[in-house]
Design a protein around this motif. Structure first.
Motif, PDB file in Angstrom:
ATOM      1  N   ILE A 117     -11.410 -11.864  -1.694  1.00  0.00           N
ATOM      2  CA  ILE A 117     -11.716 -12.023  -0.271  1.00  0.00           C
ATOM      3  C   ILE A 117     -12.398 -13.308   0.174  1.00  0.00           C
ATOM      4  O   ILE A 117     -11.965 -14.016   1.095  1.00  0.00           O
ATOM      5  CB  ILE A 117     -12.243 -10.633   0.403  1.00  0.00           C
ATOM      6  N   SER A 118     -13.338 -13.333  -0.385  1.00  0.00           N
ATOM      7  CA  SER A 118     -14.090 -14.835   0.074  1.00  0.00           C
ATOM      8  C   SER A 118     -13.210 -15.959  -0.234  1.00  0.00           C
ATOM      9  O   SER A 118     -13.445 -16.950   0.612  1.00  0.00           O
ATOM     10  CB  SER A 118     -15.519 -14.805  -0.909  1.00  0.00           C
ATOM     11  N   SER A 119     -12.658 -16.140  -1.332  1.00  0.00           N
ATOM     12  CA  SER A 119     -11.541 -17.258  -1.454  1.00  0.00           C
ATOM     13  C   SER A 119     -10.605 -17.363  -0.514  1.00  0.00           C
ATOM     14  O   SER A 119     -10.711 -18.463   0.032  1.00  0.00           O
ATOM     15  CB  SER A 119     -11.144 -17.018  -2.823  1.00  0.00           C
ATOM     16  N   PHE A 120      -9.981 -16.166  -0.162  1.00  0.00           N
ATOM     17  CA  PHE A 120      -9.008 -16.313   0.979  1.00  0.00           C
ATOM     18  C   PHE A 120      -9.681 -16.654   2.324  1.00  0.00           C
ATOM     19  O   PHE A 120      -9.116 -17.400   2.915  1.00  0.00           O
ATOM     20  CB  PHE A 120      -8.670 -14.640   1.222  1.00  0.00           C
ATOM     21  N   LEU A 121     -10.901 -16.190   2.671  1.00  0.00           N
ATOM     22  CA  LEU A 121     -11.634 -16.531   3.814  1.00  0.00           C
ATOM     23  C   LEU A 121     -11.924 -18.190   3.910  1.00  0.00           C
ATOM     24  O   LEU A 121     -11.880 -18.789   4.990  1.00  0.00           O
ATOM     25  CB  LEU A 121     -12.757 -15.550   4.074  1.00  0.00           C
ATOM     26  N   ASP A 122     -12.570 -18.568   2.511  1.00  0.00           N
ATOM     27  CA  ASP A 122     -12.857 -20.028   2.482  1.00  0.00           C
ATOM     28  C   ASP A 122     -11.384 -20.944   2.902  1.00  0.00           C
ATOM     29  O   ASP A 122     -11.648 -21.808   3.602  1.00  0.00           O
ATOM     30  CB  ASP A 122     -13.207 -20.250   1.145  1.00  0.00           C
ATOM     31  N   GLY A 123     -10.268 -20.380   2.533  1.00  0.00           N
ATOM     32  CA  GLY A 123      -9.071 -21.225   2.692  1.00  0.00           C
ATOM     33  C   GLY A 123      -8.829 -21.047   4.313  1.00  0.00           C
ATOM     34  O   GLY A 123      -8.202 -22.009   4.877  1.00  0.00           O
ATOM     35  N   LEU A 124      -9.028 -19.969   4.931  1.00  0.00           N
ATOM     36  CA  LEU A 124      -8.934 -19.840   6.353  1.00  0.00           C
ATOM     37  C   LEU A 124      -9.963 -20.494   7.117  1.00  0.00           C
ATOM     38  O   LEU A 124      -9.560 -21.520   8.086  1.00  0.00           O
ATOM     39  CB  LEU A 124      -9.101 -18.452   6.962  1.00  0.00           C
ATOM     40  N   LYS A 125     -11.254 -20.850   6.466  1.00  0.00           N
ATOM     41  CA  LYS A 125     -12.256 -21.783   7.313  1.00  0.00           C
ATOM     42  C   LYS A 125     -11.614 -23.170   7.244  1.00  0.00           C
ATOM     43  O   LYS A 125     -11.762 -24.134   8.099  1.00  0.00           O
ATOM     44  CB  LYS A 125     -13.446 -21.580   6.617  1.00  0.00           C
ATOM     45  N   GLN A 126     -11.167 -23.578   5.780  1.00  0.00           N
ATOM     46  CA  GLN A 126     -10.574 -24.819   5.688  1.00  0.00           C
ATOM     47  C   GLN A 126      -9.246 -25.111   6.586  1.00  0.00           C
ATOM     48  O   GLN A 126      -9.362 -26.364   7.099  1.00  0.00           O
ATOM     49  CB  GLN A 126     -10.096 -25.159   4.226  1.00  0.00           C
ATOM     50  N   ARG A 127      -8.671 -24.041   6.989  1.00  0.00           N
ATOM     51  CA  ARG A 127      -7.425 -24.282   7.618  1.00  0.00           C
ATOM     52  C   ARG A 127      -7.799 -24.653   9.062  1.00  0.00           C
ATOM     53  O   ARG A 127      -7.393 -25.508   9.694  1.00  0.00           O
ATOM     54  CB  ARG A 127      -6.527 -23.175   7.567  1.00  0.00           C
ATOM     55  N   SER A 128      -9.013 -23.744   9.612  1.00  0.00           N
ATOM     56  CA  SER A 128      -9.499 -24.201  10.926  1.00  0.00           C
ATOM     57  C   SER A 128      -9.961 -25.441  11.029  1.00  0.00           C
ATOM     58  O   SER A 128      -9.816 -26.127  12.241  1.00  0.00           O
ATOM     59  CB  SER A 128     -10.253 -23.019  11.289  1.00  0.00           C
ATOM     60  N   LYS A 129     -10.622 -25.896  10.152  1.00  0.00           N
ATOM     61  CA  LYS A 129     -11.323 -27.383  10.163  1.00  0.00           C
ATOM     62  C   LYS A 129     -10.148 -28.232  10.214  1.00  0.00           C
ATOM     63  O   LYS A 129     -10.291 -29.387  11.043  1.00  0.00           O
ATOM     64  CB  LYS A 129     -12.108 -27.525   9.095  1.00  0.00           C
ATOM     65  N   ASP A 130      -9.175 -28.324   9.551  1.00  0.00           N
ATOM     66  CA  ASP A 130      -7.764 -29.311   9.539  1.00  0.00           C
ATOM     67  C   ASP A 130      -6.888 -29.110  10.842  1.00  0.00           C
ATOM     68  O   ASP A 130      -6.379 -29.995  10.996  1.00  0.00           O
ATOM     69  CB  ASP A 130      -7.032 -28.991   8.415  1.00  0.00           C
ATOM     70  N   SER A 131      -7.326 -27.936  11.614  1.00  0.00           N
ATOM     71  CA  SER A 131      -6.419 -28.010  12.821  1.00  0.00           C
ATOM     72  C   SER A 131      -6.859 -28.947  13.961  1.00  0.00           C
ATOM     73  O   SER A 131      -8.051 -29.177  13.921  1.00  0.00           O
ATOM     74  CB  SER A 131      -6.332 -26.304  13.381  1.00  0.00           C
TER      75      SER A 131
END
Length: 131
Positions: A117-131
């Motif tokens: 779940i942490s890895s999944f959420l890290d991906g979401l964090k990165q996605r929001s930074k890239d937006s």
């Protein structure tokens, strides 16, 4: 109704919080619900029939809880819905594998869940930074 019971378990786990802690606790509650109530979970697993208003409303509670919990990730509406599907898939897969005895290695399953779940959420964090 099984969907209501699952939604209630997830709501209690989130306890009004949002973000990673809430998502981690929701995932744990999801797995625990499946482990404790396998028959109820199977009954709640299918997509709700929109012709059954009570079932649709109960399903919406869990969906909204997850969407609210994901707000800190600043995802678009579509991305948030994709994330909910992904999170649900992770939890379902983890619960299903666990129910079949698939976590026999010498690793604590709860630690594996937290890592995933942490890895999944890290991906979401990165996605929001890239937006």
């Amino acid at each position: 109704m099984s969907v209501e019971q699952l939604g209630q378990a997830l709501t209690v786990a989130a306890a009004g919080r949002v973000g990673s802690e809430a998502i981690q606790d929701i995932a744990t509650a999801y797995i625990d619900f499946v482990r404790q109530h396998p028959g109820l979970y199977e009954a709640s697993f299918h997509a709700p029939n929109r012709d059954e208003p009570q079932l649709a409303a109960a399903s919406t509670v869990a969906l909204q809880l997850l969407l609210d919990s994901l707000q800190p990730y600043r995802l678009s509406e579509a991305a948030a819905l994709h994330a909910v599907r992904g999170l649900r898939s992770l939890c379902h897969g983890f619960a299903s594998i666990g129910a079949q005895g698939g976590f026999a290695m010498n690793f604590e399953p709860s630690e594996s869940l937290h890592f995933t779940i942490s890895s999944f959420l890290d991906g979401l964090k990165q996605r929001s930074k890239d937006s």
